[in-house]
Design a protein around this motif. Sequence first.
Motif, PDB file in Angstrom:
ATOM      1  N   GLN A 253      47.378  22.962 -35.826  1.00 46.72           N
ATOM      2  CA  GLN A 253      47.165  24.184 -36.617  1.00 46.72           C
ATOM      3  C   GLN A 253      45.906  24.113 -37.475  1.00 46.72           C
ATOM      4  OE1 GLN A 253      49.245  26.469 -35.777  1.00 46.72           O
ATOM      5  NE2 GLN A 253      50.558  25.006 -34.682  1.00 46.72           N
ATOM      6  N   SER A 254      45.443  22.872 -37.746  1.00 46.71           N
ATOM      7  CA  SER A 254      44.368  22.784 -38.750  1.00 46.71           C
ATOM      8  C   SER A 254      42.989  22.766 -38.090  1.00 46.71           C
ATOM      9  CB  SER A 254      44.551  21.540 -39.625  1.00 46.71           C
ATOM     10  OG  SER A 254      44.311  20.383 -38.863  1.00 46.71           O
ATOM     11  N   GLN A 255      42.062  23.402 -38.747  1.00 49.18           N
ATOM     12  CA  GLN A 255      40.671  23.445 -38.286  1.00 49.18           C
ATOM     13  C   GLN A 255      39.776  23.166 -39.485  1.00 49.18           C
ATOM     14  OE1 GLN A 255      39.576  23.717 -35.277  1.00 49.18           O
ATOM     15  NE2 GLN A 255      41.491  24.200 -34.231  1.00 49.18           N
ATOM     16  N   PRO A 256      38.576  22.693 -39.335  1.00 46.15           N
ATOM     17  CA  PRO A 256      38.020  22.107 -38.120  1.00 46.15           C
ATOM     18  C   PRO A 256      38.513  20.662 -37.969  1.00 46.15           C
ATOM     19  CG  PRO A 256      36.431  21.993 -39.912  1.00 46.15           C
ATOM     20  CD  PRO A 256      37.651  22.669 -40.472  1.00 46.15           C
ATOM     21  N   LEU A 257      38.446  20.162 -36.749  1.00 47.07           N
ATOM     22  CA  LEU A 257      38.893  18.796 -36.498  1.00 47.07           C
ATOM     23  C   LEU A 257      37.700  17.847 -36.405  1.00 47.07           C
ATOM     24  CD1 LEU A 257      41.488  19.549 -33.660  1.00 47.07           C
ATOM     25  CD2 LEU A 257      42.013  19.015 -36.043  1.00 47.07           C
ATOM     26  N   THR A 258      37.866  16.629 -36.931  1.00 49.37           N
ATOM     27  CA  THR A 258      36.833  15.603 -36.732  1.00 49.37           C
ATOM     28  C   THR A 258      36.903  15.172 -35.263  1.00 49.37           C
ATOM     29  OG1 THR A 258      38.340  13.756 -37.145  1.00 49.37           O
ATOM     30  CG2 THR A 258      37.260  14.723 -39.064  1.00 49.37           C
ATOM     31  N   SER A 259      35.917  14.397 -34.823  1.00 43.82           N
ATOM     32  CA  SER A 259      35.933  14.025 -33.396  1.00 43.82           C
ATOM     33  C   SER A 259      37.138  13.119 -33.089  1.00 43.82           C
ATOM     34  CB  SER A 259      34.618  13.364 -32.990  1.00 43.82           C
ATOM     35  OG  SER A 259      34.376  12.242 -33.790  1.00 43.82           O
ATOM     36  N   PHE A 260      37.562  12.315 -34.054  1.00 46.70           N
ATOM     37  CA  PHE A 260      38.749  11.487 -33.826  1.00 46.70           C
ATOM     38  C   PHE A 260      39.979  12.382 -33.648  1.00 46.70           C
ATOM     39  CE2 PHE A 260      42.566   9.199 -34.931  1.00 46.70           C
ATOM     40  CZ  PHE A 260      42.382   7.936 -34.365  1.00 46.70           C
ATOM     41  N   GLU A 261      40.097  13.363 -34.539  1.00 50.08           N
ATOM     42  CA  GLU A 261      41.272  14.251 -34.495  1.00 50.08           C
ATOM     43  C   GLU A 261      41.319  15.050 -33.206  1.00 50.08           C
ATOM     44  OE1 GLU A 261      42.056  14.892 -39.235  1.00 50.08           O
ATOM     45  OE2 GLU A 261      40.541  16.128 -38.281  1.00 50.08           O
ATOM     46  N   LYS A 262      40.138  15.412 -32.720  1.00 53.96           N
ATOM     47  CA  LYS A 262      40.053  16.137 -31.456  1.00 53.96           C
ATOM     48  C   LYS A 262      40.631  15.287 -30.325  1.00 53.96           C
ATOM     49  CE  LYS A 262      36.615  19.038 -29.438  1.00 53.96           C
ATOM     50  NZ  LYS A 262      35.687  20.045 -29.786  1.00 53.96           N
ATOM     51  N   MET A 263      40.200  13.994 -30.315  1.00 46.86           N
ATOM     52  CA  MET A 263      40.713  13.071 -29.288  1.00 46.86           C
ATOM     53  C   MET A 263      42.232  12.942 -29.412  1.00 46.86           C
ATOM     54  SD  MET A 263      37.984   9.924 -28.881  1.00 46.86           S
ATOM     55  CE  MET A 263      37.669   9.514 -30.595  1.00 46.86           C
ATOM     56  N   PHE A 264      42.691  12.823 -30.644  1.00 47.81           N
ATOM     57  CA  PHE A 264      44.132  12.653 -30.898  1.00 47.81           C
ATOM     58  C   PHE A 264      44.913  13.881 -30.416  1.00 47.81           C
ATOM     59  CE2 PHE A 264      47.487  13.478 -34.282  1.00 47.81           C
ATOM     60  CZ  PHE A 264      48.476  12.766 -33.618  1.00 47.81           C
ATOM     61  N   VAL A 265      44.443  15.056 -30.822  1.00 47.25           N
ATOM     62  CA  VAL A 265      45.153  16.296 -30.489  1.00 47.25           C
ATOM     63  C   VAL A 265      45.249  16.489 -28.967  1.00 47.25           C
ATOM     64  CG1 VAL A 265      44.899  18.819 -30.531  1.00 47.25           C
ATOM     65  CG2 VAL A 265      44.803  17.523 -32.655  1.00 47.25           C
ATOM     66  N   GLU A 266      44.154  16.165 -28.284  1.00 47.29           N
ATOM     67  CA  GLU A 266      44.143  16.382 -26.834  1.00 47.29           C
ATOM     68  C   GLU A 266      44.940  15.326 -26.068  1.00 47.29           C
ATOM     69  OE1 GLU A 266      39.978  16.655 -25.955  1.00 47.29           O
ATOM     70  OE2 GLU A 266      39.792  18.598 -26.966  1.00 47.29           O
ATOM     71  N   SER A 267      44.954  14.088 -26.579  1.00 41.45           N
ATOM     72  CA  SER A 267      45.575  13.004 -25.808  1.00 41.45           C
ATOM     73  C   SER A 267      47.057  12.810 -26.127  1.00 41.45           C
ATOM     74  CB  SER A 267      44.842  11.692 -26.082  1.00 41.45           C
ATOM     75  OG  SER A 267      44.940  11.353 -27.463  1.00 41.45           O
ATOM     76  N   PHE A 268      47.498  13.326 -27.253  1.00 42.44           N
ATOM     77  CA  PHE A 268      48.869  12.998 -27.671  1.00 42.44           C
ATOM     78  C   PHE A 268      49.949  13.367 -26.648  1.00 42.44           C
ATOM     79  CE2 PHE A 268      52.901  13.865 -29.848  1.00 42.44           C
ATOM     80  CZ  PHE A 268      53.185  12.570 -30.271  1.00 42.44           C
ATOM     81  N   PRO A 269      49.894  14.548 -26.008  1.00 43.71           N
ATOM     82  CA  PRO A 269      50.967  14.872 -25.055  1.00 43.71           C
ATOM     83  C   PRO A 269      51.145  13.816 -23.961  1.00 43.71           C
ATOM     84  CG  PRO A 269      49.691  16.825 -25.552  1.00 43.71           C
ATOM     85  CD  PRO A 269      48.962  15.682 -26.197  1.00 43.71           C
TER      86      PRO A 269
END
Length: 336
Positions: free
Chosen positions: A146-162
Amino acid sequence: MKKTIHDVYGIKVKELTKEGQYETFQLHQSRFLIVPASHIDEDELYELYQLSQYMIEKREPNIASIVLTKENHLYFEKDKIKYVILKCSPYNQARLTQLGRDLARFHLKGRTYPYQVSKTQRIGQWKLLWEKRLDQLENFWRGKIQSQPLTSFEKMFVESFPYYLGLAENAIQYLVDTELDEEPQPIDSATICHHRFHSNTWNDVMCVKSPIDWVFDHSSRDIAEYMRYLYFEKQEEFKLSGYKFIEDYDRTSPLSSFSWRLIYSRLLFPIHYFECVESYYLAGDDMKPVLEDRMEEILKSSGHYESFLRSYSSMLSMRTKRIQLPAVDWLVNIGH
């Protein structure tokens, strides 16, 4: 620090030197380590003290013992940090040539510990601990989406978690099936293990087995974590001799099919991923770039890790005709 040690222990420290991550000092023929222990409560420390005394009685080499203060306490405090002092056993340059064999012998002794263990007990608790960890991270992930903007680490986390959520759920299911299908043998009773066993745990420089690292658990914990460590940190060594470690272990103390399957369920559970994410959010700014690189490395090698998981099960069916690991369907099907 010198003054505090003198006040609390009555030990006069001439000079402190840094070895590895710890401060150390010499007294007569003995070497002492000053180890931070704020993460361990007093009852747990007492259990670790009892376990280490037992292993010293059992003549296990290189066990470090916790030194008691003048008041017979296990630790001292300085600047709000708790420390213990460990006395290393007489220095001998024991080259750990056969780590698998040495670990098996260590576990055999630890298994004979005759007293009740409660604070350091982890055996039979993996499912609970993994589910709790998974739920926490999943809730955190939902918040991040839900939160924006994401740091590059958070982007990796959000995309890979599933993906890692799926892997973790597989691991939990595998563990549950193992506990239903297999009958534990005497070798499957709890023993002294380490939080994360790897090639520096028994410090090669000084050869120290430190009780501060210990938990009371199933031996497959140490075997799996060592394999995982080799896989990530020593790729070349793993290619050459990754399974030699497990073979040396099995030759010294034959593993049951319950053990082989527990090792696999633990390898399936992506602890390396969880720890990377958790460490990132606890880390200071200086450590964040390091963890970002580590995350990138983990994600890049996820396909390799899958083939590592496949190679474990094929190694097993080749080596021990008697044990067929139940397959994890999607892992077998992607065989890329």
